[in-house]
Scaffold this motif. Structure first.
Motif, PDB file in Angstrom:
ATOM      1  N   ALA A 104       0.832  -1.210   0.000  1.00  0.00           N
ATOM      2  CA  ALA A 104       0.000   0.000   0.000  1.00  0.00           C
ATOM      3  C   ALA A 104       0.865   1.258   0.000  1.00  0.00           C
ATOM      4  CB  ALA A 104      -0.937  -0.006   1.205  1.00  0.00           C
ATOM      5  N   LEU A 105       1.972   1.224   0.717  1.00  0.00           N
ATOM      6  CA  LEU A 105       2.862   2.388   0.771  1.00  0.00           C
ATOM      7  C   LEU A 105       3.494   2.663  -0.591  1.00  0.00           C
ATOM      8  CD1 LEU A 105       4.174   4.635   2.413  1.00  0.00           C
ATOM      9  CD2 LEU A 105       5.924   2.985   3.108  1.00  0.00           C
ATOM     10  N   PHE A 106       3.959   1.627  -1.263  1.00  0.00           N
ATOM     11  CA  PHE A 106       4.535   1.814  -2.598  1.00  0.00           C
ATOM     12  C   PHE A 106       3.479   2.305  -3.589  1.00  0.00           C
ATOM     13  CE2 PHE A 106       8.076  -0.735  -0.998  1.00  0.00           C
ATOM     14  CZ  PHE A 106       9.144  -0.004  -1.506  1.00  0.00           C
ATOM     15  N   SER A 107       2.273   1.798  -3.477  1.00  0.00           N
ATOM     16  CA  SER A 107       1.180   2.264  -4.346  1.00  0.00           C
ATOM     17  C   SER A 107       0.877   3.732  -4.090  1.00  0.00           C
ATOM     18  CB  SER A 107      -0.077   1.430  -4.117  1.00  0.00           C
ATOM     19  OG  SER A 107       0.129   0.105  -4.527  1.00  0.00           O
ATOM     20  N   TYR A 108       0.879   4.127  -2.824  1.00  0.00           N
ATOM     21  CA  TYR A 108       0.628   5.523  -2.455  1.00  0.00           C
ATOM     22  C   TYR A 108       1.690   6.439  -3.056  1.00  0.00           C
ATOM     23  CZ  TYR A 108      -0.581   9.518   0.479  1.00  0.00           C
ATOM     24  OH  TYR A 108      -0.964  10.766   0.926  1.00  0.00           O
ATOM     25  N   ALA A 109       2.946   6.038  -2.941  1.00  0.00           N
ATOM     26  CA  ALA A 109       4.036   6.842  -3.501  1.00  0.00           C
ATOM     27  C   ALA A 109       3.878   6.973  -5.014  1.00  0.00           C
ATOM     28  CB  ALA A 109       5.383   6.212  -3.163  1.00  0.00           C
ATOM     29  N   GLU A 110       3.570   5.888  -5.674  1.00  0.00           N
ATOM     30  CA  GLU A 110       3.402   5.923  -7.129  1.00  0.00           C
ATOM     31  C   GLU A 110       2.243   6.839  -7.516  1.00  0.00           C
ATOM     32  OE1 GLU A 110       3.040   2.883 -10.920  1.00  0.00           O
ATOM     33  OE2 GLU A 110       2.849   2.090  -8.890  1.00  0.00           O
ATOM     34  N   GLU A 111       1.150   6.729  -6.784  1.00  0.00           N
ATOM     35  CA  GLU A 111      -0.030   7.566  -7.026  1.00  0.00           C
ATOM     36  C   GLU A 111       0.301   9.056  -6.889  1.00  0.00           C
ATOM     37  OE1 GLU A 111      -3.637   8.357  -4.019  1.00  0.00           O
ATOM     38  OE2 GLU A 111      -3.526   6.279  -4.745  1.00  0.00           O
ATOM     39  N   LYS A 112       1.186   9.388  -5.944  1.00  0.00           N
ATOM     40  CA  LYS A 112       1.572  10.776  -5.691  1.00  0.00           C
ATOM     41  C   LYS A 112       2.768  11.229  -6.534  1.00  0.00           C
ATOM     42  CE  LYS A 112      -1.378  11.548  -2.347  1.00  0.00           C
ATOM     43  NZ  LYS A 112      -2.333  12.642  -2.310  1.00  0.00           N
ATOM     44  N   GLY A 113       3.302  10.317  -7.362  1.00  0.00           N
ATOM     45  CA  GLY A 113       4.433  10.672  -8.220  1.00  0.00           C
ATOM     46  C   GLY A 113       5.754  10.778  -7.471  1.00  0.00           C
ATOM     47  N   LYS A 114       5.881  10.049  -6.378  1.00  0.00           N
ATOM     48  CA  LYS A 114       7.091  10.094  -5.554  1.00  0.00           C
ATOM     49  C   LYS A 114       7.784   8.732  -5.562  1.00  0.00           C
ATOM     50  CE  LYS A 114       6.972  14.238  -4.777  1.00  0.00           C
ATOM     51  NZ  LYS A 114       8.059  15.005  -5.380  1.00  0.00           N
ATOM     52  N   LYS A 115       9.053   8.759  -5.224  1.00  0.00           N
ATOM     53  CA  LYS A 115       9.871   7.543  -5.207  1.00  0.00           C
ATOM     54  C   LYS A 115      10.166   7.130  -3.772  1.00  0.00           C
ATOM     55  CE  LYS A 115      10.609   7.576  -9.670  1.00  0.00           C
ATOM     56  NZ  LYS A 115       9.586   6.995 -10.441  1.00  0.00           N
ATOM     57  N   ILE A 116      10.249   5.826  -3.578  1.00  0.00           N
ATOM     58  CA  ILE A 116      10.738   5.261  -2.325  1.00  0.00           C
ATOM     59  C   ILE A 116      11.912   4.374  -2.681  1.00  0.00           C
ATOM     60  CG2 ILE A 116      10.281   3.726  -0.379  1.00  0.00           C
ATOM     61  CD1 ILE A 116       7.353   4.497  -0.521  1.00  0.00           C
ATOM     62  N   VAL A 117      13.036   4.632  -2.041  1.00  0.00           N
ATOM     63  CA  VAL A 117      14.218   3.787  -2.199  1.00  0.00           C
ATOM     64  C   VAL A 117      14.429   3.110  -0.853  1.00  0.00           C
ATOM     65  CG1 VAL A 117      16.704   3.763  -2.602  1.00  0.00           C
ATOM     66  CG2 VAL A 117      15.227   5.299  -3.932  1.00  0.00           C
TER      67      VAL A 117
END
Length: 134
Positions: free
Chosen positions: A108-121
């Motif tokens: 869910a966190l990765f989906s949220y980041a993608e939805e907001k146009g942000k990256k998680i490394v």
């Protein structure tokens, strides 16, 4: 042409947070603008890394530092809320592993980041890589 210097806030000042903060201070292209730690870590954080703002509260740090990147090196129970707050502030996220407490929370966190146009490394220490040996 992309941005050449990224401002960074490090949240968490334990063993890994200290390493990340120290790296951001010397890596070209990054500017350590803030560090967030517990009160008992304040003197170490200020002595070791002068010049960057010091915060005791992570949510306040994320709001006020307005960093391009938020590095989260805290206890796992806080990862989800802090990563979401960082994303909501407009920052990309470097998250020390593990990402979350459950696979569902992580997904869910990765989906949220993608939805907001942000990256998680996600940080992965290569135990036998000589660059990471201390």
């Amino acid at each position: 042409m992309g941005k050449s210097v990224f401002s960074v806030l490090v949240v968490g000042f334990g063993r890994m947070g200290k390493r990340h903060a120290a790296a951001y201070q010397v890596l070209e292209g990054f500017d350590l603008v803030g560090k967030c730690a517990r009160e008992y870590q304040r003197s170490d954080a200020e002595a070791d890394l002068p010049g960057a703002a010091f915060y005791l509260d992570a949510q306040t740090a994320i709001r006020e530092a307005k960093a391009d990147v938020v590095c989260i090196a805290t206890l796992i129970v806080s990862h989800n809320a802090l990563a979401r707050a960082a994303i909501d502030s407009g920052a990309d996220v470097f998250l020390e592993k593990p990402v979350a407490q459950t696979l569902a929370e992580s997904t869910a966190l990765f989906s949220y980041a993608e939805e907001k146009g942000k990256k998680i490394v996600v940080g992965y220490v290569r135990k036998h890589d000589r660059l990471w040996r201390v």
